[in-house]
Motif scaffolding. Sequence first.
Motif, mmCIF file in Angstrom:
data_model
loop_
_atom_site.group_PDB
_atom_site.id
_atom_site.type_symbol
_atom_site.label_atom_id
_atom_site.label_comp_id
_atom_site.label_asym_id
_atom_site.label_seq_id
_atom_site.Cartn_x
_atom_site.Cartn_y
_atom_site.Cartn_z
ATOM 1 N N VAL A 161 3.636 12.474 -34.476
ATOM 2 C CA VAL A 161 3.103 11.453 -35.379
ATOM 3 C C VAL A 161 3.797 11.580 -36.720
ATOM 4 O O VAL A 161 3.954 12.684 -37.248
ATOM 5 N N GLY A 162 4.217 10.463 -37.293
ATOM 6 C CA GLY A 162 4.844 10.537 -38.608
ATOM 7 C C GLY A 162 5.547 9.266 -38.993
ATOM 8 O O GLY A 162 5.104 8.171 -38.658
ATOM 9 N N ASP A 197 12.934 12.117 -43.753
ATOM 10 C CA ASP A 197 11.607 11.773 -43.260
ATOM 11 C C ASP A 197 11.066 12.946 -42.463
ATOM 12 O O ASP A 197 11.783 13.916 -42.195
ATOM 13 N N VAL A 198 9.800 12.859 -42.080
ATOM 14 C CA VAL A 198 9.119 13.963 -41.415
ATOM 15 C C VAL A 198 8.274 13.436 -40.260
ATOM 16 O O VAL A 198 7.676 12.365 -40.362
ATOM 17 N N GLN A 199 8.252 14.178 -39.178
ATOM 18 C CA GLN A 199 7.357 13.929 -38.061
ATOM 19 C C GLN A 199 6.562 15.212 -37.801
ATOM 20 O O GLN A 199 7.096 16.319 -37.982
ATOM 21 N N LEU A 200 5.302 15.085 -37.414
ATOM 22 C CA LEU A 200 4.498 16.247 -37.043
ATOM 23 C C LEU A 200 4.462 16.381 -35.530
ATOM 24 O O LEU A 200 4.228 15.403 -34.818
ATOM 25 N N ALA A 201 4.692 17.600 -35.048
ATOM 26 C CA ALA A 201 4.470 17.920 -33.637
ATOM 27 C C ALA A 201 3.083 18.521 -33.531
ATOM 28 O O ALA A 201 2.806 19.577 -34.116
ATOM 29 N N LEU A 202 2.196 17.854 -32.820
ATOM 30 C CA LEU A 202 0.797 18.252 -32.723
ATOM 31 C C LEU A 202 0.486 18.735 -31.314
ATOM 32 O O LEU A 202 0.799 18.052 -30.332
#
Length: 327
Positions: A161-162, A197-202
Amino acid sequence: MTRVQWLLVRGERGNPATRLDDRRADGAAWSWGNQARPLVHGASYFAELLAAVDAMREGDLLLFTDWRGDPDERLDGPGTEIGAVLCRAAERGVMVKGLLWRSHLDSLHFSEKENLSFGQEIARAGGECLLDMRVRPGGSHHQKLVVLRHRDHPERDVAYVGGIDLCHNRNDDAEHRGDRQSLPLAAAYGPHPPWHDVQLALRGPVVGDVEAVFRERWEDPAPLTRSPLIRLRERMRREDVHADRLPPQTADPEPCGTHTVQLLRTYPNRLLLGYPFAPDGERSTRAATSSRCDGPGRSSTWRTSTCGRPAWWPASPRRCAAIRSCG
C-alpha cells in the motif's frame, strides 16, 4: 497513552457503511501483530513485487488497484514488464483481479489508452481488470495497492500500500537518475525525471483489511461510470463492465510482528446505489499507517496516504491523512 487514543474508532471514521469496523470480534477498527516495512523508491518495491508475484501458484489470489498502469513498465529489466508478469500469473492459475481508474482523455495528458490496454492484456490471459470511474466529476482514483493471498501458504500473504503506480517514471532509486521508461514532465527535470516515493509492505492480520478495502470497491453495485458517452464506448469496445464474483475471503494471516495498523477509506459526497456514504468524504481515499515501538519511550511512525480528488484541489489533511501509533 493507549493505542486507542491514537486511532480512529467507528464514530470518528464517519463511514458507517464500511466493513472495516466489523471484521473483528472485539470490534477494533485496527489490527495488532503486524509487520510494516517501508520500501523506499520504486526500484525497491518493483523488485520485491516481481519476486512475490512470480512465486504465486494455482489457487492463489492477486488483487490490485491503480491510478495509471503501463503494461510495458519493467519491474526489473527486460522480460519483467508488469503486464506480462500479471498475465503469466493468470496463466499459471492465479486469480488476478484489478481495478484501474478509467482516466480522462490522453489529449488532456492522462492515461485512457494505457489503462484500457493494461486491462485488455490481463483479460486475454484469464484475469479480470475493470476500468472504474466511480468518482466525483473531474476526480480520479489514486488508490495504489496490491494484495497477494496464498492458498497453501498463508504465511506468505502480503499487501503493498502506498503511492507508487505500476507505470512509467516510477522505477527510480536513491541515485535518482530516473526511470529509463520515462514520461515527460517539466523540462527542468530532464529526459528521465527523478521520482521519490514509498510503498509499505504489510504482513499480518492487516492484509485482510487491505483485501476488504479492495472487495468494497469490487463489489460496489454502482455502474462503473455515470457518463452516457463512456457507456456507449464500453458497448462499442465490448468492455467488461460487470465484476465477476470473488471467492469468499479467507481468514486473516496470523500475527507476525509488533505493529498496529489501521486503514481508512473515505467515500464520495453523493449517494451511490448500495452505500449511505459520508457527506464529506472523497471517493477512494486510502491511507495506511504503521508504527513500531523500539522500546520504552521510543517509537517510529510511517505514513502513506493516497487521495481520490480532482487534480486541481489541494489535499485536505482531514480527509487524506491517517494517524496511527503503537502506544
